[in-house]
Design a protein around this motif. Structure first.
Motif, mmCIF file in Angstrom:
data_model
loop_
_atom_site.group_PDB
_atom_site.id
_atom_site.type_symbol
_atom_site.label_atom_id
_atom_site.label_comp_id
_atom_site.label_asym_id
_atom_site.label_seq_id
_atom_site.Cartn_x
_atom_site.Cartn_y
_atom_site.Cartn_z
ATOM 1 N N UNK A 160 0.808 -1.221 0.000
ATOM 2 C CA UNK A 160 0.000 0.000 0.000
ATOM 3 C C UNK A 160 0.842 1.272 0.000
ATOM 4 N N UNK A 161 1.718 1.366 -0.986
ATOM 5 C CA UNK A 161 2.444 2.614 -1.222
ATOM 6 C C UNK A 161 1.430 3.666 -1.667
ATOM 7 N N UNK A 162 1.407 4.791 -0.982
ATOM 8 C CA UNK A 162 0.451 5.851 -1.301
ATOM 9 C C UNK A 162 1.141 6.939 -2.114
ATOM 10 N N UNK A 163 0.674 7.122 -3.345
ATOM 11 C CA UNK A 163 1.186 8.183 -4.215
ATOM 12 C C UNK A 163 0.015 9.045 -4.661
ATOM 13 N N UNK A 164 0.333 10.224 -5.161
ATOM 14 C CA UNK A 164 -0.704 11.100 -5.719
ATOM 15 C C UNK A 164 -0.319 11.418 -7.149
ATOM 16 N N UNK A 165 -1.213 11.024 -8.081
ATOM 17 C CA UNK A 165 -0.882 11.203 -9.478
ATOM 18 C C UNK A 165 -2.110 11.412 -10.343
ATOM 19 N N UNK A 166 -1.864 11.610 -11.629
ATOM 20 C CA UNK A 166 -2.920 11.800 -12.615
ATOM 21 C C UNK A 166 -3.185 10.469 -13.291
ATOM 22 N N UNK A 167 -4.415 9.969 -13.171
ATOM 23 C CA UNK A 167 -4.822 8.773 -13.898
ATOM 24 C C UNK A 167 -6.343 8.813 -14.055
ATOM 25 N N UNK A 169 -9.832 9.383 -17.254
ATOM 26 C CA UNK A 169 -10.270 10.028 -18.503
ATOM 27 C C UNK A 169 -11.150 11.251 -18.270
ATOM 28 N N UNK A 170 -11.764 11.342 -17.089
ATOM 29 C CA UNK A 170 -12.637 12.472 -16.811
ATOM 30 C C UNK A 170 -11.827 13.760 -16.629
ATOM 31 N N UNK A 171 -12.483 14.880 -16.887
ATOM 32 C CA UNK A 171 -11.790 16.164 -16.815
ATOM 33 C C UNK A 171 -11.199 16.407 -15.434
ATOM 34 N N UNK A 172 -11.975 16.125 -14.387
ATOM 35 C CA UNK A 172 -11.465 16.378 -13.044
ATOM 36 C C UNK A 172 -10.292 15.465 -12.724
ATOM 37 N N UNK A 173 -10.265 14.266 -13.332
ATOM 38 C CA UNK A 173 -9.144 13.353 -13.110
ATOM 39 C C UNK A 173 -7.881 13.827 -13.831
ATOM 40 N N UNK A 174 -8.064 14.607 -14.900
ATOM 41 C CA UNK A 174 -6.920 15.164 -15.615
ATOM 42 C C UNK A 174 -6.403 16.436 -14.953
ATOM 43 N N UNK A 175 -7.266 17.091 -14.170
ATOM 44 C CA UNK A 175 -6.896 18.368 -13.567
ATOM 45 C C UNK A 175 -6.327 18.229 -12.157
ATOM 46 N N UNK A 177 -4.681 15.744 -8.991
ATOM 47 C CA UNK A 177 -4.039 14.494 -8.592
ATOM 48 C C UNK A 177 -4.916 13.753 -7.592
ATOM 49 N N UNK A 178 -4.894 12.430 -7.709
ATOM 50 C CA UNK A 178 -5.696 11.573 -6.831
ATOM 51 C C UNK A 178 -4.794 10.624 -6.062
ATOM 52 N N UNK A 214 7.873 7.654 -10.103
ATOM 53 C CA UNK A 214 7.272 7.312 -11.399
ATOM 54 C C UNK A 214 5.768 7.568 -11.380
ATOM 55 N N UNK A 215 5.070 7.088 -10.366
ATOM 56 C CA UNK A 215 3.615 7.220 -10.311
ATOM 57 C C UNK A 215 3.213 8.685 -10.194
ATOM 58 N N UNK A 216 3.933 9.457 -9.403
ATOM 59 C CA UNK A 216 3.543 10.845 -9.199
ATOM 60 C C UNK A 216 3.856 11.721 -10.408
ATOM 61 N N UNK A 217 4.717 11.237 -11.307
ATOM 62 C CA UNK A 217 5.015 11.989 -12.529
ATOM 63 C C UNK A 217 4.175 11.531 -13.716
ATOM 64 N N UNK A 218 3.496 10.388 -13.588
ATOM 65 C CA UNK A 218 2.749 9.812 -14.710
ATOM 66 C C UNK A 218 1.440 10.561 -14.956
ATOM 67 N N UNK A 219 0.948 10.468 -16.198
ATOM 68 C CA UNK A 219 -0.327 11.105 -16.563
ATOM 69 C C UNK A 219 -1.140 10.158 -17.454
ATOM 70 N N UNK A 220 -1.279 8.923 -17.048
ATOM 71 C CA UNK A 220 -2.006 7.943 -17.844
ATOM 72 C C UNK A 220 -3.515 8.146 -17.737
ATOM 73 N N UNK A 221 -4.217 7.659 -18.750
ATOM 74 C CA UNK A 221 -5.677 7.687 -18.736
ATOM 75 C C UNK A 221 -6.267 6.449 -18.079
#
Length: 273
Positions: A160-167, A169-175, A177-178, A214-221
């Motif tokens: 359970x490594x906790x990261x905050x990143x962009x992943x 398809x919804x607009x709020x998910x692109x704007x 970090x979760x 890696x996870x915090x820099x990623x921007x996958x859909x």
């Protein structure tokens, strides 16, 4: 249970001790050498329980109460630098002192990493790899490094490594970090060294740092692509021979704890890298 109580049938049953809490000195940092810490131990003693299942006699099986007591005694008297050495020592004790033919040991430190539930190792050892020293104590006889590659099941675990990143398809998910939770099991082709030296490259801190960045820099859909990317990082950059990635989005669904993806990958899955 004596050796004769184990039949020639496969050792397909396991006697389990789950999430056993011990407190000991473990680690290389100064504060770790001065203060006892919580360590979680899981044991799986491989057995053939057919005889005890028919007889309902404790003498026909391995006593998990004894295994628990001996593990606590061993762990709390130890002061290893690495979780690998502690797991190895527990495995040797269970096999040589309690005459268990095969054991799997998982050792985890809940306070090992700032943004993860726990980190540690898991290994499996058999009687053929251990024996009794002349003084009656437990010790390695066939060096574990001599294990055939197919017999090695040593793994590093980050839970359970906790990261905050962009992943997403919804607009709020692109704007925004979760929260993203990643649990990793990484296997290597060679077994852990039993010399109580923390490896410079193959250790959970270096893996944690690389995956978190890696996870915090990623921007996958999709979580599929992110999980695949994490697996590629672990295999191709961090040199794992195999990795299991469990990636979850706690905020993905309103009425569910999380949604995500679990994958298993090996070096063969990334031939072009």
């Amino acid at each position: 249970m004596t050796d004769t109580a184990v039949s020639s049938e496969d050792l397909g049953d396991r006697i389990c001790v789950r999430n056993l809490l011990v407190r000991n000195i473990i680690g290389v940092e100064r504060w770790e050498r001065e203060k006892v810490q919580n360590v979680i131990v899981n044991l799986w003693m491989w057995a053939n329980s057919r005889a005890s299942g028919r007889s309902d006699e404790l003498s026909d099986t391995y006593n998990y109460g004894t295994a628990c007591k001996r593990t606590v005694e061993f762990a709390e008297k130890s002061s290893f630098k690495s979780v690998e050495a502690l797991a190895e020592g527990i495995a040797a004790m269970i096999i040589t002192d309690l005459h268990v033919p095969k054991v799997t040991v998982r050792v985890e430190k809940p306070t090992a990493l700032l943004h993860a539930k726990s980190a540690g190792v898991q290994l499996t050892r058999t009687r053929a790899q251990f024996a009794t020293n002349a003084d009656g104590g437990s010790g390695t006889v066939a060096t574990v490094a001599e294990m055939a590659p197919g017999d090695v099941d040593d793994r590093i675990i980050i839970n359970s490594l906790l990261a905050r990143g962009i992943v997403g398809c919804n607009k709020w998910e692109r704007d925004e970090k979760q929260d993203i939770l990643v649990t990793l099991h990484l296997w290597y082709s060679a077994p852990f060294a039993s010399n109580d030296v923390v490896p410079q490259r193959r250790n959970y801190r270096s893996i944690y740092k690389a995956v978190l960045e890696y996870v915090e820099a990623a921007t996958y859909k999709t979580v599929e692509a992110l999980a695949h990317g994490v697996a590629e990082l672990c295999v191709c950059t961090l040199e794992a021979s195999k990795v299991h990635v469990d990636l979850r989005k706690p905020s993905a669904l309103m009425f569910a704890e999380s949604a995500g993806m679990e994958i298993m990958r090996t070096r063969a899955d990334f031939p072009a890298v």
